[in-house]
Structure formats: structure tokens, C-alpha cells
Design an enzyme around this catalytic site. Structure first.
Site, mmCIF file in Angstrom:
data_model
loop_
_atom_site.group_PDB
_atom_site.id
_atom_site.type_symbol
_atom_site.label_atom_id
_atom_site.label_comp_id
_atom_site.label_asym_id
_atom_site.label_seq_id
_atom_site.Cartn_x
_atom_site.Cartn_y
_atom_site.Cartn_z
ATOM 1 N N CYS A 1 0.862 -1.174 0.000
ATOM 2 C CA CYS A 1 0.000 0.000 0.000
ATOM 3 C C CYS A 1 0.899 1.224 0.000
ATOM 4 C CB CYS A 1 -0.975 -0.028 1.174
ATOM 5 S SG CYS A 1 -0.206 -0.121 2.792
ATOM 6 N N MET A 2 0.467 2.310 0.601
ATOM 7 C CA MET A 2 1.242 3.544 0.524
ATOM 8 C C MET A 2 2.524 3.493 1.346
ATOM 9 S SD MET A 2 1.361 6.502 -0.917
ATOM 10 C CE MET A 2 -0.240 7.062 -1.461
#
Length: 672
Positions: free
Chosen positions: A29-30
């Protein structure tokens, strides 16, 4: 070839989790590399936490290694490249010595990660709070945008018919062309004669009503079966006592009638038993709305439509050049705020009554101002290859009347050129208004594409106005509208260049981009959504609650609109759309994470309305999140906002937990 830091970090992660043999798949993810392990007991979590570059480790639904934004995608890509699979793809089962070799061969080369090309055309929507009038403008846009190709096509056909008719009048063409001209007029009439019906159908679709019923509302405004001038078939206007005229109220009346119809139909659907709903709901809806439309909406909307058309004509006739200047000046800000959609019904009402709209040629001058401003920027900023390349791509379509690339990719991000382009549009509008009686027979295009559609061949005056807009936008921008920052030498990728044309502060072979300088100062952070504001330690996620990634705040949202927490630039958008990164002029790197563990939803509940590289202001709409879909999937909808480069933070103003509205001020964060 020496390993880079991402290869080293990928190797260290594998070393501490039992190697690729113990992995089922890897995604990210981020901020986190998310690893699905075969055997959790083989993972040395405590040892992995001590690895340089690892910010933290969490073992929840998946094994999560937090390495931070900008690093996570490179590390995850290197990890899957060593095994020969893609992100999210299952790792192959160990066979022979294949996996053993993959587990130890960490020097097979850096994973090839393609950099995403910066997109010039960005949707710059000014979306603050979701007010009733913004919703109305959105509906108007949804109703008329599907009809734009029809307007353009039918309008061009009408323009050709008018040119051929004029040539016949002066004797250039013989009478044999009359039949062909008649056919062209019939084709054009296929749209404009029955436009009310098309609008009624689209309006019903937009408002959630039955499309056929909406089409009937549009059709009955034409008073089918009523013969004008025959007393026996005349319907009386209850306000004036005169015969009701077919078409009274026009598009405005149709829009209002179908909007009301949508509520009436939904009411009957709700209260009539299912067994007879198909019979009585359309019957009662049509009966009630038919009477309501004929006796109330048509007279009232007709008066309103006549007043609008008469008022605009009065303004243009009396104000002349001054009115043209104001209209040309303010049109681009109206576009930026989405207010221009309200003009579509007005244009169509004017065309219905006057056979042309004198508004459109004036408003089209705004695009001419953009063209002139872009040419000035091209000359003054020729050392900035990134900017000039954008202009080269956007200018031709801008000349043809498609202004969005120039607005959103060039002038608006730079600030001052947007203002000087508006001035150019005002100058062109003043010329059109001063000449007077220049109208368009349809709506749709602008720029030079509008020339064939100018009413009664008054195209020369329109061309004069367009040239004036070009020149006005050019002069205003050349002398007053070029920011110094735009004239800085840059290459095609936006890297700063030295006087020798070398990328500044970036030695040959360097992989890291040049970082923007950190400017000491304070940044105002706002609520990303309406809902319940809370401190990070209350978030049901150990990575965020322990502030492994950074410090900030969280909101449990009650609305689906998500706005920028701070003024800055969109630096990165996750492919799964559940998170995005921003950078600020004060040097902060800010992450907005929508929901918890929503990376697994692969972008389904999210809509990102901005593009990477686009400048946004605090409180400007960036994304939408389908809260119901996130909850249905079993995920938390909490929106996290954190500053990830905490070494640049000097102070974060504390805040009180509680209810907030979208865009409310939350905290002031000061950089070192």
C-alpha cells in the site's frame, strides 16, 4: 554492479521472514509491504524491526513491513522481481533448486519499475462543500454533456445549409441544390425540433425516474394535437387567459417538470402495492405531472425563459463592449467552479427564440485568452522544457476550442497566467460585444471550430474578437503574467538544470530525484471529510496508532467526499486508489489513507479526481469513497492524515477530538 538500498532492504526482509519459500504473495500500500506468509513462526519480527529502513512491523491480517512512502513500491517490486512474479501474484512452489536459488540470488539486478508519465490534462474541480446548487449543476452537466456531439453535428449541418442557401440566393448555385439543402435542414431539425424530448429522457435518467416518462414530459411541452389558432383545440394559460403557446417554458420547464416527476414517481412506487405498481404508478404520475406541467410549469417557465433571454439581450445591447468584457473575463472562473453548466439551458432557450445564442461567441473568447497566454509562456519560458512540452501538446487543441488542457495543465497551476488569460478573454469579449449581433446557431465548440456556426455569416466579427483575445492574452501574460519559477531551466521530466544543461544536484547515474527545498513555515491542515475527528492513538491499526509512519489525525467520516488536508501538490496516487501522497511548499510529505486495509478492495470503492503533479488547495475535493461498500467488505472507513517526514516537523498544534465539517481547520503544523 553494487546493490542499491532497495535491493539491500528487500534482501534483509527476505532474510528475516524465512526467504521467498515462506511467502505466498506480496503486495504493498502507501507505506507497507504486505506479505502473506506460509508460516508465521519463521519470521524474526524483532530482528526485522532493527533493520535500517524498516520503520515498524505489524502482523495482523497480513505480515506488514512499514518502510514509508516512495520506498515501499521499489522494495516490493524488487521482492517480486527476484521470484519472477508480479505484485499480488502467487509465489511458485519450491521445486528442485529453483526457489533456493531465488532465495539467495539478491544481486540479479534492480527490478525494472516504469515511471508513470505525468499527465498534463488534470481535472481541476473546485469542490468545496456539497451544497444543493453544486448538486444541481452536476445534474445539469449529466443531462446535457451526452447531447454535445449531437449539438455539434446538427449545428455544423445547419451551418452548411445556411451557406448553401446564401450561395443559391446570390446565384452561385443553381436550383438543383434546393432538395439537398432541404434534407440538411430536416437532419438538423431531427435534433432541435424534438430537443425537449431528448432532454426529458436524459433528465429522467439523471434524477432516477423512468426515462420514457421523462420523454413524455418533454414531448407534451410541444402540445401535440393542439392546433394553434383553432379555438376548439386551444388550452388556456390560467395566468393570462390567452391561448397557451406550444413550447412555452422550453428546456427550463422540462428540467423542472422531470425533477418533480422523479419525486412523484418514487412516492407512488413506495406506497402502491407491487402487484399493481406497474399499472397505477405510471398512470397517476403522468396524469398528475401532465396537468401540473401544462397549467403551471409551462406558463411560469415560459415567463422565466422570456425574461432571461430578454434580460441578456438588453445587457448586451445596452452594455455593448463593457458587458462583453465582463462576460469574457469571468467565464474561466465560472468553468473552474463548475458554474458554466447553468448557461446551457439559457443558450438553448435563446436559440429557440432568436435562432442563435449571442452569449456563446462572447464566452468563447475566454479560450482565446488562454491561447494567447500560452504563446507568451512558450516564448518567455523556453528554457523550461517540461512546461513548453505541455504547451506544445495543449496549444493546437486550444486553438480548436478545447481549452481544458491549457487551463488545467498550464495556466491554472502557475496562477498568474490564469488571471492574464482571463483578461485576454475579456478583451475579446469586448470586441464581440462592441460589434454586436454576433451569435451562434448551436452550442458545443468554441475557438476556430465555432466559425462555421456563426449566425447569418457574421463570422468576420467573431474572428476579429478571437484575434483580439489572442493578442490581449499574449500581451497581458508576456508583461505581467509570467512567474519567475516558470522561467527556471528544467528538462522534460521537470528536473532543474544548471547553466550547462546538466541536472542540478544529481550526479550521473543517481536514482533519486532532486528534492524540493524545505521552506521553513507553517501549513494549515483541515478536515479531509465531515465526521468525528480523533487522535491517531484511537485508530484501530497498530501502524498508525503507534505513529510508525508519522503523526497527524484521523476522521471517522459521515460523508463520501474527501478533500485535500493541506495546500500542496499531489505527489503519488496508489494504483488501488485507497491512498495518496502530497508535498507542501513547507517541505511536508503528507499521506492520506482512506479506510483501513482497503488496499485489498483494489480501488473498487474509490474515485480519485486529481492527477499526480496537480496542485490543490486545502479543502479542495480530491477523492470519493463509497462508505457503504467499504463497510460491507468488513473494513473500517477511518481516513488517516499523517506527515511522514517527521524530521522536518518542528511543532504540531494540538486539537480537540469531536465533530468536524469538511474543510474545518484542524491543526497548524510548523516545519523546521
Amino acid at each position: 554492479m553494487a546493490e542499491d538500498k532497495y535491493q539491500v532492504l528487500a534482501k534483509e526482509i527476505y532474510d528475516h521472514i524465512g526467504g521467498p519459500d515462506n511467502v505466498q504473495k506480496v503486495i504493498h500500500c502507501m507505506t507497507r509491504v504486505r506479505i502473506t506468509l506460509k508460516d508465521d513462526s519463521k519470521a524474526d519480527t524483532e530482528g526485522l524491526k532493527k533493520v535500517p529502513g524498516v520503520l515498524g512491523v505489524a502482523n495482523e491480517d497480513t505480515y506488514q513491513v512499514i518502510v514509508g512512502p516512495g520506498v515501499v513500491n521499489k522494495v516490493a517490486a524488487d521482492m517480486v522481481a527476484q521470484v519472477g512474479v508480479g505484485l499480488g501474484e502467487p509465489f511458485p512452489t519450491a521445486a528442485g533448486g529453483a526457489m533456493a536459488s531465488a532465495a539467495t540470488d539478491y544481486q540479479s539486478g534492480k527490478a525494472a519499475v516504469e515511471a508513470k508519465a505525468a499527465e498534463v490534462h488534470a481535472a481541476h474541480k473546485a469542490a468545496q462543500k456539497q451544497t444543493w446548487w453544486r448538486a444541481a449543476l452536476k445534474h445539469i452537466s449529466g443531462i446535457f454533456i451526452p447531447l454535445i456531439p449531437a449539438f455539434v453535428g446538427a449545428g455544423l449541418i445547419s451551418g452548411i445549409a445556411g451557406i448553401l442557401s446564401n450561395l443559391m440566393t446570390v446565384g452561385t448555385l443553381g436550383g438543383g441544390w434546393a432538395q439537398f439543402i432541404l434534407v440538411l435542414k430536416v437532419i438538423n431539425g431531427g435534433l432541435f425540433t424534438y430537443l425537449n424530448i431528448y432532454v426529458g429522457i436524459n433528465a429522467a435518467k439523471e434524477f432516477g425516474a423512468t426515462e420514457g416518462l421523462g420523454g413524455i414530459m418533454g414531448g407534451l411541452v410541444l402540445l401535440p394535437g393542439v392546433v394553434a389558432g383553432t379555438a376548439a383545440t386551444t388550452i388556456t394559460n390560467i395566468f393570462t387567459g390567452q391561448a397557451l403557446t406550444a413550447g412555452s417554458g422550453g428546456i427550463i420547464g422540462v428540467l423542472f417538470s422531470v425533477w418533480i416527476l422523479s419525486y412523484v414517481e418514487k412516492f407512488f412506487h413506495k406506497h402502491i402495492p407491487d402487484s399493481v405498481d406497474i399499472i397505477f404508478t405510471p398512470f397517476l404520475t403522468l396524469l398528475i405531472m401532465g396537468v401540473f406541467t401544462i397549467f403551471l410549469v409551462m406558463p411560469a417557465a415560459g415567463w422565466l425563459s422570456n425574461s432571461l433571454v430578454g434580460g441578456i439581450n438588453w445587457i448586451l445591447n445596452v452594455g455593448g463592449a463593457f458587458s462583453g468584457f465582463i462576460l469574457g473575463l469571468v467565464f474561466l472562473p465560472m468553468v473552474m467552479l463548475g458554474l458554466h453548466q447553468i448557461l446551457t439551458p439559457i443558450h438553448l432557450s435563446m436559440i429557440a427564440k432568436l435562432h442563435n445564442t449571442p452569449l456563446l461567441p462572447i464566452l468563447a473568447m475566454a479560450g482565446g485568452g488562454q491561447v494567447g497566454a500560452a504563446i507568451a509562456l512558450w516564448i518567455r519560458c523556453r528554457k523550461n522544457k517540461q512546461l513548453t512540452n505541455m504547451i506544445k501538446g495543449a496549444l493546437p487543441v486550444g486553438i480548436l476550442g478545447v481549452g481544458e488542457p491549457l487551463i488545467y495543465g498550464v495556466s491554472l497551476p502557475l496562477g498568474r497566467p490564469f488571471i492574464t488569460a482571463c483578461i485576454g478573454g475579456g478583451i475579446g469579449g469586448a470586441v464581440i460585444g462592441g460589434i454586436g449581433n454576433i451569435g451562434s446557431i448551436t452550442i458545443g465548440p468554441s475557438g476556430i471550430a465555432l466559425i462555421p456556426l456563426i449566425y447569418q455569416n457574421r463570422w468576420f466579427g467573431y474572428v476579429l474578437g478571437l484575434l483580439a483575445a489572442y493578442v490581449g492574452g499574449f500581451i497581458a501574460t508576456y508583461f505581467f503574467g509570467v512567474p519567475k519559477s516558470a522561467m527556471v531551466a528544467k528538462d522534460e521530466m521537470g528536473n532543474l538544470l544548471t547553466a550547462d544543461g546538466v541536472v542540478a544536484d544529481a550526479p550521473v547515474g543517481a536514482d533519486e530525484p532532486v528534492e524540493a527545498p524545505v521552506v521553513a513555515g507553517a501549513s494549515q491542515f483541515v478536515a479531509t471529510a465531515a465526521g468525528q475527528l480523533k487522535h491517531l492513538d484511537q485508530v484501530n491499526d497498530s501502524v498508525f496508532s503507534t505513529k510508525m509512519v508519522g503523526d497527524g489525525y484521523a476522521i471517522d467520516p459521515t460523508m463520501e467526499t474527501i478533500v485535500a488536508p493541506v495546500t500542496g501538490t499531489i505527489a503519488n496516487i496508489q494504483d488501488t486508489k485507497h491512498a495518496f501522497m502530497m508535498t507542501t511548499e513547507t517541505g511536508f510529505e503528507v499521506m492520506v489513507h482512506m479506510g483501513l486495509d482497503t488496499v485489498e478492495m483494489k480501488g473498487a470503492p474509490f474515485t480519485i479526481e486529481m492527477k499526480e503533479g496537480q496542485h490543490v488547495t486545502a479543502g479542495q475535493q480530491v477523492a470519493m469513497m463509497d462508505l457503504a461498500a467499504v463497510k460491507a467488505a468488513g473494513h473500517d472507513t477511518t481516513i488517516i492524515t499523517v506527515v511522514t517526514n517527521m524530521d522536518h516537523v518542528d511543532n504540531i498544534q494540538d486539537f480537540q477530538d469531536g465533530k468536524v465539517d469538511v474543510g474545518d481547520k484542524v491543526a497548524m503544523i510548523t516545519s523546521k
